[in-house]
Design an enzyme around this catalytic site. Structure first.
Site, PDB file in Angstrom:
ATOM      1  N   VAL A  76     -16.889 -44.961 -56.754  1.00 15.05           N
ATOM      2  CA  VAL A  76     -16.624 -45.153 -55.332  1.00 15.05           C
ATOM      3  C   VAL A  76     -17.921 -45.525 -54.613  1.00 15.05           C
ATOM      4  O   VAL A  76     -18.915 -44.802 -54.670  1.00 15.05           O
ATOM      5  CB  VAL A  76     -16.015 -43.889 -54.706  1.00 15.05           C
ATOM      6  CG1 VAL A  76     -15.763 -44.104 -53.210  1.00 15.05           C
ATOM      7  CG2 VAL A  76     -14.714 -43.519 -55.414  1.00 15.05           C
ATOM      8  N   LYS A  77     -17.885 -46.656 -53.946  1.00 18.71           N
ATOM      9  CA  LYS A  77     -19.058 -47.193 -53.260  1.00 18.71           C
ATOM     10  C   LYS A  77     -19.039 -46.714 -51.810  1.00 18.71           C
ATOM     11  O   LYS A  77     -18.106 -47.009 -51.057  1.00 18.71           O
ATOM     12  CB  LYS A  77     -19.009 -48.725 -53.341  1.00 18.71           C
ATOM     13  CG  LYS A  77     -20.321 -49.444 -53.134  1.00 18.71           C
ATOM     14  CD  LYS A  77     -20.095 -50.927 -53.428  1.00 18.71           C
ATOM     15  CE  LYS A  77     -21.330 -51.758 -53.231  1.00 18.71           C
ATOM     16  NZ  LYS A  77     -21.042 -53.188 -53.468  1.00 18.71           N
ATOM     17  N   VAL A  78     -20.092 -45.981 -51.432  1.00 13.31           N
ATOM     18  CA  VAL A  78     -20.140 -45.306 -50.135  1.00 13.31           C
ATOM     19  C   VAL A  78     -21.394 -45.751 -49.377  1.00 13.31           C
ATOM     20  O   VAL A  78     -22.481 -45.803 -49.961  1.00 13.31           O
ATOM     21  CB  VAL A  78     -20.169 -43.775 -50.327  1.00 13.31           C
ATOM     22  CG1 VAL A  78     -20.213 -43.063 -48.982  1.00 13.31           C
ATOM     23  CG2 VAL A  78     -18.963 -43.312 -51.143  1.00 13.31           C
TER      24      VAL A  78
ATOM     25  N   ALA B 106     -16.048 -49.736 -56.354  1.00 14.46           N
ATOM     26  CA  ALA B 106     -15.015 -50.066 -55.371  1.00 14.46           C
ATOM     27  C   ALA B 106     -15.404 -49.449 -54.040  1.00 14.46           C
ATOM     28  O   ALA B 106     -15.542 -48.227 -53.926  1.00 14.46           O
ATOM     29  CB  ALA B 106     -13.659 -49.547 -55.830  1.00 14.46           C
TER      30      ALA B 106
END
Length: 216
Positions: free
Chosen positions: A86-88, A60
């Site tokens: 978590v996509k950073v 996400a």
């Protein structure tokens, strides 16, 4: 190698899941917008709906680009479901956030990676996944698969635990090539996964079997 589907379309996710080879999902703001998903509440609910379908990791992506906002947004995403990663983005503030997340039990996927140097930084910061965009690299007249091979060799030599998630997959051949050079995961559209099924000799053989069966 694990197969992730790169989409926000629930029907395509269900189809890939029913095929029996789906290990996870990646998505992003552009894919959400394509499905008409707008607003924070709707986006968070959509991620929850995806997690209800898929047993594996669901990446996400954050919208923010400064450290504090990335962390706050990432905490909200991680709270949706234990499978959320978590996509950073691979930016300075993103690397700082990845380090914070890794120290606080939140897994991350470092996205928009285009070089081995960036992949090293992501691994050092503690990213669970690193996502080289091989299709976009090919578009720039470089070799995306060669980058996957380079990162794989570096990670193996240095003992990094970060998984290589080959992204921006354009074809079934990309999937095979990434598997050959050591990608841990590929994420791609459903069409690319289904493309692995296809071979003209299979079609010819099946037609003959069916023809012979009619004669029995």
């Amino acid at each position: 190698m694990k197969f992730f589907i790169d989409t926000a379309n629930l029907d395509q996710i269900r189809e890939a899941h029913d095929l029996g080879v789906l290990d996870g999902v990646t998505t992003n703001p552009s894919l959400m917008a394509k499905e008409g998903i707008k607003g924070e509440a709707a986006i968070l609910k959509h991620y929850a709906d995806i997690c209800d379908i898929v047993d594996g990791d669901v990446s996400a992506e954050v919208f923010s680009t400064d450290f504090k906002s990335i962390v706050e947004e990432g905490k909200k995403l991680a709270a949706i479901h234990p499978n959320i990663v978590v996509k950073v983005p691979m930016i300075k503030e993103g690397v700082k956030a990845i380090k914070w997340f890794s120290e606080n039990g939140i897994r991350t996927n470092c996205t928009l990676v285009f070089s081995a140097g960036q992949a090293i930084l992501a691994a050092k910061a503690g990213a669970a996944y690193v996502s080289p965009f091989i299709g976009r690299i090919d578009d720039s007249n470089w070799d995306g698969v060669e980058l996957i091979a380079q990162i794989s060799q570096i990670y193996s030599l240095q003992g990094f635990k970060t998984e290589i998630l080959a992204a921006s997959i354009r074809s079934a051949l990309h999937i095979v090539k990434c598997a050959e050079v050591g990608a841990d995961v590929c994420t791609c559209p459903l069409d690319s996964i289904l493309g692995l099924l296809k071979h003209p000799l299979t079609d010819i053989g099946l037609a003959k079997f069916l023809d012979d069966a009619k004669k029995m």
